[in-house]
Enzyme design. Structure first.
Site, PDB file in Angstrom:
ATOM      1  N   LEU A 163     -15.452 -91.583 -35.959  1.00  0.00           N
ATOM      2  CA  LEU A 163     -14.194 -90.838 -35.799  1.00  0.00           C
ATOM      3  C   LEU A 163     -14.142 -89.730 -36.854  1.00  0.00           C
ATOM      4  N   GLY A 164     -13.166 -88.883 -36.767  1.00  0.00           N
ATOM      5  CA  GLY A 164     -12.946 -87.898 -37.827  1.00  0.00           C
ATOM      6  C   GLY A 164     -13.217 -86.465 -37.413  1.00  0.00           C
ATOM      7  N   GLU A 221     -12.958 -90.938 -28.148  1.00  0.00           N
ATOM      8  CA  GLU A 221     -13.793 -90.015 -28.936  1.00  0.00           C
ATOM      9  C   GLU A 221     -15.230 -90.161 -28.449  1.00  0.00           C
ATOM     10  N   GLY A 254     -17.132 -67.333 -36.650  1.00  0.00           N
ATOM     11  CA  GLY A 254     -15.923 -67.880 -36.039  1.00  0.00           C
ATOM     12  C   GLY A 254     -16.241 -69.084 -35.165  1.00  0.00           C
ATOM     13  N   HIS A 261       3.712 -77.028 -69.711  1.00  0.00           N
ATOM     14  CA  HIS A 261       2.812 -76.179 -70.496  1.00  0.00           C
ATOM     15  C   HIS A 261       1.785 -77.045 -71.206  1.00  0.00           C
ATOM     16  N   GLY A 266     -14.338 -88.164 -22.599  1.00  0.00           N
ATOM     17  CA  GLY A 266     -13.137 -88.270 -21.772  1.00  0.00           C
ATOM     18  C   GLY A 266     -13.002 -87.075 -20.843  1.00  0.00           C
ATOM     19  N   VAL A 268     -25.212 -56.932 -37.152  1.00  0.00           N
ATOM     20  CA  VAL A 268     -26.540 -57.542 -36.952  1.00  0.00           C
ATOM     21  C   VAL A 268     -27.034 -57.132 -35.569  1.00  0.00           C
ATOM     22  N   LEU A 304     -18.706 -67.943 -46.885  1.00  0.00           N
ATOM     23  CA  LEU A 304     -18.539 -67.828 -48.341  1.00  0.00           C
ATOM     24  C   LEU A 304     -18.549 -69.198 -49.019  1.00  0.00           C
ATOM     25  N   GLY A 364     -16.615 -64.687 -43.677  1.00  0.00           N
ATOM     26  CA  GLY A 364     -15.369 -65.454 -43.561  1.00  0.00           C
ATOM     27  C   GLY A 364     -15.457 -66.726 -44.388  1.00  0.00           C
TER      28      GLY A 364
HETATM   29  P1  FAD Z   1     -12.019 -81.568 -34.319  1.00  0.00           P
HETATM   30  O1  FAD Z   1     -11.992 -81.996 -35.717  1.00  0.00           O
HETATM   31  O2  FAD Z   1     -13.065 -80.616 -33.894  1.00  0.00           O
HETATM   32  O3  FAD Z   1     -12.107 -82.886 -33.444  1.00  0.00           O
HETATM   33  C1  FAD Z   1     -12.277 -82.857 -32.076  1.00  0.00           C
HETATM   34  C2  FAD Z   1     -12.926 -84.159 -31.641  1.00  0.00           C
HETATM   35  O4  FAD Z   1     -12.867 -84.263 -30.240  1.00  0.00           O
HETATM   36  C3  FAD Z   1     -14.405 -84.237 -32.001  1.00  0.00           C
HETATM   37  O5  FAD Z   1     -14.651 -85.426 -32.716  1.00  0.00           O
HETATM   38  C4  FAD Z   1     -15.123 -84.238 -30.656  1.00  0.00           C
HETATM   39  O6  FAD Z   1     -16.300 -85.016 -30.665  1.00  0.00           O
HETATM   40  C5  FAD Z   1     -14.060 -84.836 -29.759  1.00  0.00           C
HETATM   41  N1  FAD Z   1     -14.176 -84.467 -28.356  1.00  0.00           N
HETATM   42  C6  FAD Z   1     -14.324 -83.232 -27.808  1.00  0.00           C
HETATM   43  N2  FAD Z   1     -14.328 -83.287 -26.466  1.00  0.00           N
HETATM   44  C7  FAD Z   1     -14.179 -84.600 -26.140  1.00  0.00           C
HETATM   45  C8  FAD Z   1     -14.102 -85.294 -24.919  1.00  0.00           C
HETATM   46  N3  FAD Z   1     -14.128 -84.655 -23.740  1.00  0.00           N
HETATM   47  N4  FAD Z   1     -13.989 -86.640 -24.956  1.00  0.00           N
HETATM   48  C9  FAD Z   1     -13.935 -87.311 -26.125  1.00  0.00           C
HETATM   49  N5  FAD Z   1     -13.987 -86.696 -27.320  1.00  0.00           N
HETATM   50  C10 FAD Z   1     -14.099 -85.357 -27.331  1.00  0.00           C
HETATM   51  N6  FAD Z   1     -10.109 -77.001 -42.291  1.00  0.00           N
HETATM   52  C11 FAD Z   1      -9.316 -77.176 -43.352  1.00  0.00           C
HETATM   53  O7  FAD Z   1      -8.092 -77.253 -43.201  1.00  0.00           O
HETATM   54  N7  FAD Z   1      -9.833 -77.272 -44.622  1.00  0.00           N
HETATM   55  C12 FAD Z   1     -11.148 -77.180 -44.852  1.00  0.00           C
HETATM   56  O8  FAD Z   1     -11.577 -77.284 -46.007  1.00  0.00           O
HETATM   57  C13 FAD Z   1     -12.018 -76.982 -43.759  1.00  0.00           C
HETATM   58  N8  FAD Z   1     -13.348 -76.895 -43.960  1.00  0.00           N
HETATM   59  C14 FAD Z   1     -14.165 -76.718 -42.885  1.00  0.00           C
HETATM   60  C15 FAD Z   1     -15.522 -76.582 -43.117  1.00  0.00           C
HETATM   61  C16 FAD Z   1     -16.386 -76.391 -42.061  1.00  0.00           C
HETATM   62  C17 FAD Z   1     -17.867 -76.246 -42.313  1.00  0.00           C
HETATM   63  C18 FAD Z   1     -15.881 -76.350 -40.729  1.00  0.00           C
HETATM   64  C19 FAD Z   1     -16.809 -76.178 -39.557  1.00  0.00           C
HETATM   65  C20 FAD Z   1     -14.519 -76.474 -40.490  1.00  0.00           C
HETATM   66  C21 FAD Z   1     -13.655 -76.649 -41.568  1.00  0.00           C
HETATM   67  N9  FAD Z   1     -12.277 -76.752 -41.391  1.00  0.00           N
HETATM   68  C22 FAD Z   1     -11.457 -76.902 -42.467  1.00  0.00           C
HETATM   69  C23 FAD Z   1     -11.668 -76.685 -40.053  1.00  0.00           C
HETATM   70  C24 FAD Z   1     -11.342 -78.103 -39.553  1.00  0.00           C
HETATM   71  O9  FAD Z   1     -12.519 -78.877 -39.549  1.00  0.00           O
HETATM   72  C25 FAD Z   1     -10.743 -78.039 -38.166  1.00  0.00           C
HETATM   73  O10 FAD Z   1      -9.643 -77.166 -38.163  1.00  0.00           O
HETATM   74  C26 FAD Z   1     -10.274 -79.420 -37.722  1.00  0.00           C
HETATM   75  O11 FAD Z   1     -11.330 -80.343 -37.712  1.00  0.00           O
HETATM   76  C27 FAD Z   1      -9.651 -79.346 -36.324  1.00  0.00           C
HETATM   77  O12 FAD Z   1      -9.244 -80.611 -35.937  1.00  0.00           O
HETATM   78  P2  FAD Z   1      -9.153 -81.015 -34.397  1.00  0.00           P
HETATM   79  O13 FAD Z   1      -8.699 -82.418 -34.377  1.00  0.00           O
HETATM   80  O14 FAD Z   1      -8.389 -80.005 -33.655  1.00  0.00           O
HETATM   81  O15 FAD Z   1     -10.653 -80.910 -33.854  1.00  0.00           O
HETATM   82  P1  NAI Z   2     -13.945 -66.690 -39.882  1.00  0.00           P
HETATM   83  O1  NAI Z   2     -13.106 -66.214 -38.776  1.00  0.00           O
HETATM   84  O2  NAI Z   2     -13.310 -67.182 -41.126  1.00  0.00           O
HETATM   85  O3  NAI Z   2     -14.963 -65.543 -40.331  1.00  0.00           O
HETATM   86  C1  NAI Z   2     -15.856 -64.970 -39.454  1.00  0.00           C
HETATM   87  C2  NAI Z   2     -16.290 -63.640 -40.019  1.00  0.00           C
HETATM   88  O4  NAI Z   2     -17.382 -63.176 -39.264  1.00  0.00           O
HETATM   89  C3  NAI Z   2     -15.199 -62.558 -39.930  1.00  0.00           C
HETATM   90  O5  NAI Z   2     -15.086 -61.935 -41.183  1.00  0.00           O
HETATM   91  C4  NAI Z   2     -15.714 -61.611 -38.866  1.00  0.00           C
HETATM   92  O6  NAI Z   2     -15.344 -60.266 -39.081  1.00  0.00           O
HETATM   93  C5  NAI Z   2     -17.220 -61.794 -39.013  1.00  0.00           C
HETATM   94  N1  NAI Z   2     -17.998 -61.489 -37.810  1.00  0.00           N
HETATM   95  C6  NAI Z   2     -17.701 -61.782 -36.525  1.00  0.00           C
HETATM   96  N2  NAI Z   2     -18.687 -61.374 -35.715  1.00  0.00           N
HETATM   97  C7  NAI Z   2     -19.648 -60.814 -36.515  1.00  0.00           C
HETATM   98  C8  NAI Z   2     -20.916 -60.238 -36.280  1.00  0.00           C
HETATM   99  N3  NAI Z   2     -21.417 -60.133 -35.049  1.00  0.00           N
HETATM  100  N4  NAI Z   2     -21.621 -59.758 -37.329  1.00  0.00           N
HETATM  101  C9  NAI Z   2     -21.122 -59.859 -38.594  1.00  0.00           C
HETATM  102  N5  NAI Z   2     -19.931 -60.408 -38.870  1.00  0.00           N
HETATM  103  C10 NAI Z   2     -19.205 -60.888 -37.851  1.00  0.00           C
HETATM  104  O7  NAI Z   2     -14.889 -67.805 -39.215  1.00  0.00           O
HETATM  105  P2  NAI Z   2     -15.829 -68.895 -39.870  1.00  0.00           P
HETATM  106  O8  NAI Z   2     -16.146 -68.550 -41.277  1.00  0.00           O
HETATM  107  O9  NAI Z   2     -16.927 -69.102 -38.900  1.00  0.00           O
HETATM  108  O10 NAI Z   2     -14.900 -70.179 -39.854  1.00  0.00           O
HETATM  109  C11 NAI Z   2     -14.358 -70.683 -38.617  1.00  0.00           C
HETATM  110  C12 NAI Z   2     -13.058 -71.371 -38.854  1.00  0.00           C
HETATM  111  O11 NAI Z   2     -13.232 -72.578 -39.554  1.00  0.00           O
HETATM  112  C13 NAI Z   2     -12.120 -70.534 -39.696  1.00  0.00           C
HETATM  113  O12 NAI Z   2     -11.271 -69.814 -38.840  1.00  0.00           O
HETATM  114  C14 NAI Z   2     -11.360 -71.505 -40.502  1.00  0.00           C
HETATM  115  O13 NAI Z   2     -10.089 -71.665 -39.943  1.00  0.00           O
HETATM  116  C15 NAI Z   2     -12.119 -72.814 -40.396  1.00  0.00           C
HETATM  117  N6  NAI Z   2     -12.582 -73.181 -41.737  1.00  0.00           N
HETATM  118  C16 NAI Z   2     -11.647 -73.405 -42.718  1.00  0.00           C
HETATM  119  C17 NAI Z   2     -12.037 -73.692 -43.995  1.00  0.00           C
HETATM  120  C18 NAI Z   2     -11.001 -73.877 -45.034  1.00  0.00           C
HETATM  121  O14 NAI Z   2      -9.849 -74.073 -44.703  1.00  0.00           O
HETATM  122  N7  NAI Z   2     -11.352 -73.846 -46.310  1.00  0.00           N
HETATM  123  C19 NAI Z   2     -13.435 -73.813 -44.368  1.00  0.00           C
HETATM  124  C20 NAI Z   2     -14.335 -73.520 -43.274  1.00  0.00           C
HETATM  125  C21 NAI Z   2     -13.891 -73.253 -42.013  1.00  0.00           C
END
Ligand code: FAD
Ligand code: NAI
Length: 467
Positions: free
Chosen positions: A39-40, A34, A272, A445, A116, A238, A187, A183
């Protein structure tokens, strides 16, 4: 000679660390690489965990302020201390990281801190500062996750133009926050500040928010969010972002060609996320990516290089932590000769706004598109005794069942505690339950879960008991 492992996992997020733990449980000698100190990954450090910590804190404030009186609770001076709220969030993240370190040690996984990259299909170089270490593995799992997408005309400075990472770190409550993208991230993080009193302006390109989910959910959520200072500009593009001394000015244009200009303290760009493979040296191992940069895999998550697998946000599918985790488990088990299965049709999705949105299976729009005949059963929370006790009247549960077989094809909820309730719907769909099955199961209930039962009774025979 480089040190040899059975499995090297690159990336310590939910996909990577879970793959490492499961492989260690199965007897593999595992290395986890990592690049960041903690981590995480995204989830623990800048995603799921910190966002939910702030969502819980802000919802507590909102409930006390807006609904306290109804419950007979009078607060003399209820104030937001954002610094303390942020400190609590940081503490929650730190404790989660501690937990992960404990698990890595407990499972005797060797941790490498550094970037890595592939030297060849079985050798990874770990770069930490100037120090280079080579390790080799019989198998390698890529779990390098994703990063937020930028607008071409505005890079993140994390001061005025924020990604989710910067938006989760604000030290001063903004008067006005513009959110580009209606998205999940926009929100959820918008809700944190909206509940605390900021004005939130959402600019969304499409004509609905959370547009990939069942359309009824977006409509209902939009109505609820207006009550916490949200303003929506849908079907709006935008066109520019200018950073000024005081904040930002965002220009936009709607589908009818009308121009808008908004001034705010910050703009959160949440349009996104994209797969992250920078500096990974994929070509050195013959690993291919698709047209949007995701690592190509077969149904067993094997890449175009025979001994290399990939999981999580860096491959196709929803970018969700639980999806990444299940893929991590599956790969470890495949390597151990087991035959795991991930049912991609029953991966739940949750939006942690309030009311919460939770969904699994097909939406009505998808069923129509696929010409599948279906029945709909809906039950509103205002008819639920538990919801009345809790003073939570918004939302509904909607069950979609096959018109002939009655099998549940999709469940879509908006309302209180839907994030926990969706689990029952996932189990129901995994075991191919009919709506009648759920209608006949005893539900405690008074609970919110009775609304799922009632919606199922509506779907199966239009015979809810409390409607
Ligand atoms: P990541 O968690 O992104 O982990 C990838 C890791 O790889 C990172 O630590 C990075 O530093 C490391 N890495 C990258 N390249 C290298 C390299 N070359 N060498 C060594 N290390 C490297 N998902 C949910 O299910 N529920 C939620 O409530 C939710 N909330 C979210 C809120 C926000 C604001 C965001 C941004 C995302 C949220 N997500 C949520 C999405 C979720 O965080 C991701 O889907 C999830 O973390 C993906 O896991 P991953 O292991 O694929 O990647
Ligand atoms: P998203 O894909 O959920 O939403 C992006 C939104 O931006 C879409 O509605 C799209 O139409 C709009 N958009 C794209 N280009 C635009 C532009 N130029 N102008 C205006 N609107 C535009 O992506 P978001 O919210 O960034 O989240 C990324 C990912 O993170 C999600 O796909 C989700 O899987 C993950 N995530 C999951 C959470 C959860 O499980 N509760 C919480 C937060 C993130």
């Amino acid at each position: 000679m480089s040190e040899r492992y059975d499995l090297i996992v690159v990336g310590g997020g939910p996909g990577g660390y879970v793959a490492a733990i499961r492989a260690a449980q199965l007897g593999f000698k595992v290395a986890l690489v990592e690049k960041e100190e903690p981590l995480g990954g995204t989830c623990t450090n800048v995603g799921c965990i910190p966002s939910k910590a702030l969502l819980d804190s802000s919802e507590l404030y909102h409930q006390a302020k807006q609904k306290g009186n109804d419950h007979g609770l009078e607060f003399v001076e209820l104030k937001v201390n954002l610094k303390t709220m942020m400190r609590r969030k940081a503490d929650v993240v730190a404790k989660t990281r501690d937990g992960l370190n404990y698990l890595i040690n407990k499972n005797k996984i060797t941790r490498f801190t550094g970037h890595g990259s592939f030297i060849d299909s079985s050798t990874i170089q770990v770069l930490s500062g100037r120090e280079k270490t080579k390790i080799s593995g019989s198998y390698i799992v890529i779990a390098t996750g994703s990063e937020p997408t930028e607008l071409p005309f505005a890079s993140f400075d994390e001061k005025r133009v924020l990604s989710s990472t910067g938006a989760l770190e604000l030290q001063k409550l903004p008067k006005h926050l513009i959110v580009i993208g209606g998205g999940v991230i926009g929100l959820e993080i918008g809700s944190v500040y909206g509940r605390l009193g900021s004005k939130i302006t959402v600019i969304e390109f499409l004509d609905s928010i959370i547009s990939t989910l069942d359309r009824q959910l977006g409509k209902a959520l939009q109505k609820s969010l207006k009550a916490i200072n949200f303003e929506f500009h849908l079907g709006t593009k935008v066109t520019g972002i200018n950073v000024t001394k005081q904040g930002v000015v965002v220009t936009a244009e709607n589908a009818k060609g009308k121009s808008f200009e908004f001034s705010a303290d910050h703009v959160l760009v949440a349009i996104g996320r994209r797969p992250y493979t920078e500096g990974l040296g994929l070509t050195n191992a013959g690993i291919e990516v698709d047209e949007v940069g995701r690592i190509k895999t077969d149904k067993n998550l094997r890449t175009t290089c025979e001994n290399v697998y990939a999981v999580g946000d860096v491959v196709a599918g929803p970018m969700l932590a639980h999806k990444a985790e299940e893929e991590g488990v599956a790969v470890a088990e495949i390597l151990a000769g087991e035959k795991p299965q991930i049912n991609h049709d029953t991966i739940p999705g949750v939006v942690y706004t309030w009311p919460e949105v939770a969904t699994v299976g097909k939406s009505e729009e998808e069923l129509k598109k696929d010409s599948i005949e279906y029945k709909v059963g809906t039950f509103p929370f205002k008819a639920s005794g538990r919801a009345r006790a809790a003073n939570e009247f918004e939302g509904f549960v909607k069950v979609l069942a096959d018109a002939q077989s009655d099998e549940i094809l999709g469940v879509h909820m908006i309302g209180p505690r839907c994030s926990d309730m969706i689990g029952e719907a996932v189990v129901a769909m995994e075991y191919k339950a009919s709506a009648e099955d759920i209608g006949r199961i005893v539900h405690a209930h008074p609970t919110f879960t009775e609304s799922f039962k009632e919606a199922s009774l509506m779907a199966t025979a239009n015979r809810a008991l409390h409607l």
